[in-house]
Motif scaffolding. Structure first.
Motif, mmCIF file in Angstrom:
data_model
loop_
_atom_site.group_PDB
_atom_site.id
_atom_site.type_symbol
_atom_site.label_atom_id
_atom_site.label_comp_id
_atom_site.label_asym_id
_atom_site.label_seq_id
_atom_site.Cartn_x
_atom_site.Cartn_y
_atom_site.Cartn_z
ATOM 1 N N ASP A 222 0.854 -1.193 0.000
ATOM 2 C CA ASP A 222 0.000 0.000 0.000
ATOM 3 C C ASP A 222 0.886 1.237 0.000
ATOM 4 O O ASP A 222 1.633 1.468 0.954
ATOM 5 N N ASN A 224 -0.261 4.402 -0.357
ATOM 6 C CA ASN A 224 -0.945 5.571 0.216
ATOM 7 C C ASN A 224 -0.588 6.866 -0.521
ATOM 8 O O ASN A 224 -0.252 7.878 0.104
ATOM 9 N N GLU A 249 -1.612 -1.010 -3.906
ATOM 10 C CA GLU A 249 -2.751 -0.160 -3.553
ATOM 11 C C GLU A 249 -2.352 1.322 -3.623
ATOM 12 O O GLU A 249 -1.321 1.715 -3.084
ATOM 13 N N ASP A 274 -7.767 3.165 -3.421
ATOM 14 C CA ASP A 274 -8.265 3.328 -2.054
ATOM 15 C C ASP A 274 -8.663 4.790 -1.837
ATOM 16 O O ASP A 274 -9.847 5.136 -1.915
ATOM 17 N N LYS A 296 -14.337 0.243 1.840
ATOM 18 C CA LYS A 296 -14.256 0.344 3.305
ATOM 19 C C LYS A 296 -15.582 0.898 3.827
ATOM 20 O O LYS A 296 -16.061 1.919 3.332
#
Ligand code: MG
Length: 388
Positions: A222, A224, A249, A274, A296
């Protein structure tokens, strides 16, 4: 006898005949309908309590470090049954315990006499304010828990899912020193079949090498939004693939669709959105930009919209993963209800905290498996004082 009821009995008899089900079983369905009708007499009572989650380890992702996560737990009582919900509030998402409580104070469920009318009730909840997605999820989850208890079944059953057919859950390792990531990896190696590594710092390759020095487990990465240059990102993805990484991600900034689409087209690994997406209406824009989406509950207002998102993304030919914030077993168990059949699950949120106040979905051979309890499948693990 009205015609609906006559048709119901006729259909029941036909179904019983074709499936060779004893008619006593069919009558129990009939009894269930009666029970539901009888249960639409009272009023729903919403209450809440703020709660602070203590993390087992300091958690660092690209840009942030923290040791606690605030949540607000919710409870909806109706005719002697209780549904539980939760809003998890990591600071970078903008909601706080105060903003959730302010939202919950605006919720008036008195005009709804039947909790099973989820569409109507959640449409009202969604239109109280424009944002507050975690606060809305706290109501959605409690309502799903309540309705499942009224019907007497967990949501994975009502959705027709096999609770054992879930992907292995990733266990997340934050950005840290080589020594600490090696130690954390050794700690969890026997319990998980896939790791998730947070990267986007200066020493990504060194950290991956450090983890690889102690385990061969597949890893998700991930970023981010931490990578800014698409060419460097692509080189890095090729290197990561060589190291046994299986997915990436949110590699680039959330609004950088153009460069992300360029990267996805060339990437040997699937690229998941995400931060780039929140809700159902964002998914169409993700098609062609990402290979898949990370759903989520806290971003998308809860289980009802999450279920719609899953179905839309699959219909568009996209991959789907289910993720979480740092959450108690309450919200995690809610997410576990819809994780069967997905490509990835990242549901380690409750395993990262030292003071989980709910019991629910459990880790079994690296998979987070929902309990058989009705609704979202949870019970409080300690006494919680709810008020409004
Ligand atoms: Mg993420």
């Amino acid at each position: 006898m009205n015609s609906n009821r006559r048709n119901f009995i006729k259909t029941s008899a036909l179904v019983a005949a074709s499936l060779a089900i004893p008619s006593s079983k069919i009558m129990s369905t009939n009894k269930l309908n009666k029970t539901l009708q009888n249960k639409t007499s009272g009023k729903m009572k919403l209450s809440w309590t703020p709660f602070d989650l203590q993390l087992k380890h300091v958690f660092t992702i690209s840009g942030f470090s923290r040791k606690t996560t605030p949540v607000v737990l919710t409870r909806i009582e109706y005719d002697g049954l209780v549904g539980y919900g939760e809003a998890s509030l990591p600071p970078y998402l903008g909601e706080t315990q105060a903003s959730v409580i302010e939202f919950l104070k605006k919720v008036d469920l008195s005009s709804f006499s039947d909790p099973t009318q989820l569409d109507e009730i959640l449409h009202y909840i969604d239109h109280i304010t424009a944002n507050n997605t975690a606060a809305k999820a706290a109501v959605d989850i409690a309502l799903h828990d309540l309705v499942g208890k009224m019907i007497g079944a967990p949501w994975h059953k009502m959705w027709g899912l096999n609770k054992y057919e879930v992907p292995d859950t990733t266990f997340t390792i934050g950005i840290d020193t080589d020594e600490i990531v090696r130690e954390k990896t050794r700690e969890v190696m026997g319990d998980f079949n896939i790791l998730k590594i947070k990267v986007g710092g200066e020493h990504d390759k060194r950290m991956i090498e450090a983890i690889r020095s102690v385990t061969d487990l597949p890893m998700a990465v991930d970023v981010n939004q931490g990578w800014k240059d698409k060419h460097e990102a692509l080189d890095m993805i090729h290197w990561l693939k060589e190291k046994g990484i299986v997915m990436i991600e949110q590699p680039m900034p959330k609004h950088d669709y153009e460069n992300t689409a360029w990267l996805t087209e060339r990437s040997p690994l699937p690229i998941f959105a995400d931060e780039s997406l929140q809700r159902l209406h964002d998914i169409e824009r993700m098609k062609g930009v990402f290979s898949g989406i990370n759903i989520k509950l806290m971003k998308c207002t809860g289980m009802r919209e999450a279920w719609k998102m899953r179905n839309l993304a699959e219909a568009l030919g996209m991959k789907v993963m289910i993720g979480c914030m740092t959450e108690t077993s309450c919200a995690i168990s809610a997410a576990s209800q819809l994780s069967a059949g997905l490509d990835f699950a990242d549901l380690d949120g409750a395993l990262l905290i030292a003071n989980d106040c709910f019991e629910g979905a459990k880790l079994e051979n690296g998979k987070l498996i929902a309990s058989d309890l009705p609704g979202i499948g949870v019970k409080p693990a300690q006494e919680l004082k709810f008020s409004r």
